[in-house]
Scaffold this active site. Structure first.
Site, PDB file in Angstrom:
ATOM      1  N   TYR A   1     -26.279 -28.496  36.031  1.00  0.00           N
ATOM      2  CA  TYR A   1     -26.886 -27.130  35.469  1.00  0.00           C
ATOM      3  C   TYR A   1     -25.767 -26.155  35.082  1.00  0.00           C
ATOM      4  O   TYR A   1     -24.710 -26.373  35.679  1.00  0.00           O
ATOM      5  CB  TYR A   1     -27.841 -26.516  36.834  1.00  0.00           C
ATOM      6  CG  TYR A   1     -29.345 -27.311  37.181  1.00  0.00           C
ATOM      7  CD1 TYR A   1     -28.898 -28.548  37.439  1.00  0.00           C
ATOM      8  CD2 TYR A   1     -30.315 -26.639  36.863  1.00  0.00           C
ATOM      9  CE1 TYR A   1     -30.184 -29.381  38.142  1.00  0.00           C
ATOM     10  CE2 TYR A   1     -31.365 -27.549  37.119  1.00  0.00           C
ATOM     11  CZ  TYR A   1     -31.326 -28.549  37.798  1.00  0.00           C
ATOM     12  OH  TYR A   1     -32.682 -29.220  38.037  1.00  0.00           O
ATOM     13  N   GLU A   2     -26.276 -25.200  34.328  1.00  0.00           N
ATOM     14  CA  GLU A   2     -25.276 -24.443  33.726  1.00  0.00           C
ATOM     15  C   GLU A   2     -24.654 -23.429  34.791  1.00  0.00           C
ATOM     16  O   GLU A   2     -23.759 -22.928  34.343  1.00  0.00           O
ATOM     17  CB  GLU A   2     -25.724 -23.575  32.451  1.00  0.00           C
ATOM     18  CG  GLU A   2     -26.795 -22.671  32.848  1.00  0.00           C
ATOM     19  CD  GLU A   2     -27.615 -22.304  31.575  1.00  0.00           C
ATOM     20  OE1 GLU A   2     -27.340 -22.897  30.646  1.00  0.00           O
ATOM     21  OE2 GLU A   2     -28.425 -21.120  31.765  1.00  0.00           O
ATOM     22  N   SER A   3     -25.217 -23.251  35.838  1.00  0.00           N
ATOM     23  CA  SER A   3     -24.627 -22.305  36.803  1.00  0.00           C
ATOM     24  C   SER A   3     -23.342 -23.124  37.653  1.00  0.00           C
ATOM     25  O   SER A   3     -22.522 -22.297  38.236  1.00  0.00           O
ATOM     26  CB  SER A   3     -25.556 -22.225  38.009  1.00  0.00           C
ATOM     27  OG  SER A   3     -26.253 -23.341  38.390  1.00  0.00           O
ATOM     28  N   GLY A   4     -23.046 -24.529  37.333  1.00  0.00           N
ATOM     29  CA  GLY A   4     -21.713 -25.211  37.623  1.00  0.00           C
ATOM     30  C   GLY A   4     -21.821 -25.952  38.534  1.00  0.00           C
ATOM     31  O   GLY A   4     -20.927 -26.688  38.824  1.00  0.00           O
TER      32      GLY A   4
END
Lengths: 272, 257
Positions: free
Chosen positions: B51-54
């Protein structure tokens, strides 16, 4: 060297009217307490930078603090629109604001370039997107080695960056754990920085590879217990998904919003 | 006995089946996240979800409400800074599939999450691009899932936030270092794939109980159907059970907050 200040004094000293301000936090560790202090001190004409302007920027915009917002995703995560942002963009309430929009990849690179002291960030980005037609800060350059067409955006260099973190030690070194977002880059890219923390401790108890921002790279540290609520602080408290859902109804209506702001920000003092 | 299921469940199960075990998938929030986790809990236990939150290789027990919920981090192999996520992992070519949702899609699979109307005076201001513009070009291929309606499936999007194949279908031609783009669109009515020549989306499979006119009524252009039009396989009892458990767990967890 980081100076330990009250949240009131840190905001009063470093957030000037007209400043470029980045309050970062990627869903996690959003500096709500600091944002509310900015609202209480009635800061005006701010250029607000943030990858994911969520509820705290909705509140700042609705309270009339913002002149411009630079962002890459402006919504209430998992819930829907930011109604105060939309009201300002679509209907000019409480006043018209400018927006400059990017993609996440570009903003992440722009913060990183800011931290690295570079004037621009280069990325393999914006291919086929129409965002460059509405944002004159997106250009394309040719790689001097391969000839590939690459996107370029100016680095982000805020006047002040504000983040929230778990804790600081007595020398002002700060530990950030969990989803670390782009917070370290935001602090290092800025002229001044304020870090609010849950607590000050003798020993950070950090792992060798933890994200620690040294005290000498930070301007001010202020204790703000539960300073990220309704977002969350990993290891301290969870996210109030209920509030994020409730915010939709509060923010939809100007009067309801104004009343909420009075009850929860203006009339609670700076200890809230 | 025929299984009872909703059109939304049909969509989630079909979208989940698109993911193969071992793929690395950059997951968008909402429907893509539901489908990707269903895939992980059924036929693709080793699918790698990021996920793009890392959060890298995350295995959430419940579906996240937002892209950065603590659940994603706690169940991940590791969590990296957002610049690293976009630079090393996505731009570095480590992602097989980008799995996206959208507000508007057009016949060339271009996505609009920016606004409805005119940019300077929008009728509806949407959240914006987020990670999608680069996920769609730097991932090996793209799956898209969304509900079928005339509001969503338009002949031309109001704004190309994220490239499908461009307004003329040629947007990826001769661009170096770019992924294949959208290879399938999964809705609650059907599955669509781009025509190999023109890149226009063509219906390749109808879900059970759906006929051509249902899709035509819900699509804002004169939609074409493949000559060999297939019938999408129904969800299995097991898939439905796991999907329903996942949603019930998620609802219980979020109700308490």
């Amino acid at each position: 060297m980081a100076e330990f200040l009250s949240l009131h004094d840190a905001v009063a000293r470093y957030v000037q009217d007209g400043a470029t301000v980045a309050m970062e936090g990627f869903t996690h560790l959003i500096p709500f307490a600091a944002g509310h202090e900015v609202i209480r001190q009635k800061k005006r004409e701010l250029t607000l930078i943030r990858m994911t302007p969520d509820i705290i920027y909705d509140q700042l915009i609705g309270a009339g603090c913002a002149k411009k917002v630079i962002f890459s995703w402006g919504g209430n995560p998992g819930v829907g629109s930011l109604h105060r942002l939309r009201d300002a963009v679509e209907k000019g309430w409480p006043h018209k604001i400018d927006i400059l929009e990017h993609s996440h990849a570009a903003m992440a690179c722009a913060f990183e370039a800011g931290a690295a002291g570079l004037p621009l960030a280069v990325l393999r980005g914006y291919v086929g997107s129409e965002l460059p037609s509405v944002n004159d800060q997106i250009k394309f350059i040719e790689c001097p080695f391969t000839g590939e067409r690459l996107a370029a955006v100016p680095s982000v260099r805020p006047d002040v960056s504000i983040i929230h973190a778990q804790r600081a030690d007595r020398q002002g070194n700060v530990l950030v754990e969990g989803i670390v977002g782009v917070q370290k880059e935001a602090v290092l890219a800025a002229k001044h920085s304020i870090v609010t923390v849950e607590e000050i401790v003798d020993d950070l108890k950090s792992h060798p590879n933890a994200c620690v921002i040294p005290g000498w790279a930070i301007s001010a540290i202020a204790v703000a217990e539960k300073g990220a609520l309704p977002s969350y602080t990993h290891g301290y408290y969870g996210r109030s998904n209920r509030f994020y859902k409730e915010w939709d109804a509060i923010a939809r209506d100007r009067d309801t919003f104004t009343q909420w702001l009075d009850d929860n920000v203006f009339n609670v003092g700076d200890q809230a | 006995m025929r299984l009872e299921y909703t059109s939304s469940e049909m969509m989630s199960v079909t979208a989940a089946r698109a993911l193969e075990n071992g793929m690395t998938c950059f997951v968008g929030i909402g429907l893509p996240s539901e489908a990707a986790n269903l895939a992980r809990l059924t036929h693709a236990p080793d699918v790698v979800l990021i996920y793009e939150s890392g959060t890298l290789q995350t295995k959430p027990e419940i579906l996240p409400l937002s892209i950065g919920d603590g659940e994603l981090c706690e169940s991940a192999l590791t969590t990296v800074a957002v610049p690293e996520m976009f630079r090393y992992w996505l731009q570095g070519g480590k992602v097989n599939v980008g799995f996206l949702g959208t507000a508007q899609i057009d016949r060339f699979a271009n996505l609009n999450t920016t606004l409805i109307g005119d940019y300077k005076a929008p009728k509806v201001r949407l959240p914006g691009g987020g990670g999608a513009p680069e996920i769609a070009t730097n991932a090996g291929e793209v799956f898209i899932t969304l509900k079928h309606s005339r509001r969503a499936f338009v002949k031309d999007v109001d704004f190309v936030t994220t490239l499908g194949f461009g307004r003329d279908g040629k947007g990826r031609d001769n661009v170096p270092n770019i992924g294949k783009g959208p290879t399938r669109v999964i809705t609650d009515l059907c599955v669509m794939k781009p025509d190999p020549e023109t890149k226009e989306l063509v219906v390749v499979s109808l879900h059970p109980g759906i006929n051509r006119s249902d899709v035509m009524d819900a699509t804002g252009w004169e939609v074409r159907f493949a000559e060999q039009l297939e019938s999408t396989p129904e969800p299995s009892e097991k898939e439905l059970e796991i999907l329903r458990e996942l949603k019930a767990r998620t609802e219980r967890a979020h109700a308490g907050e």
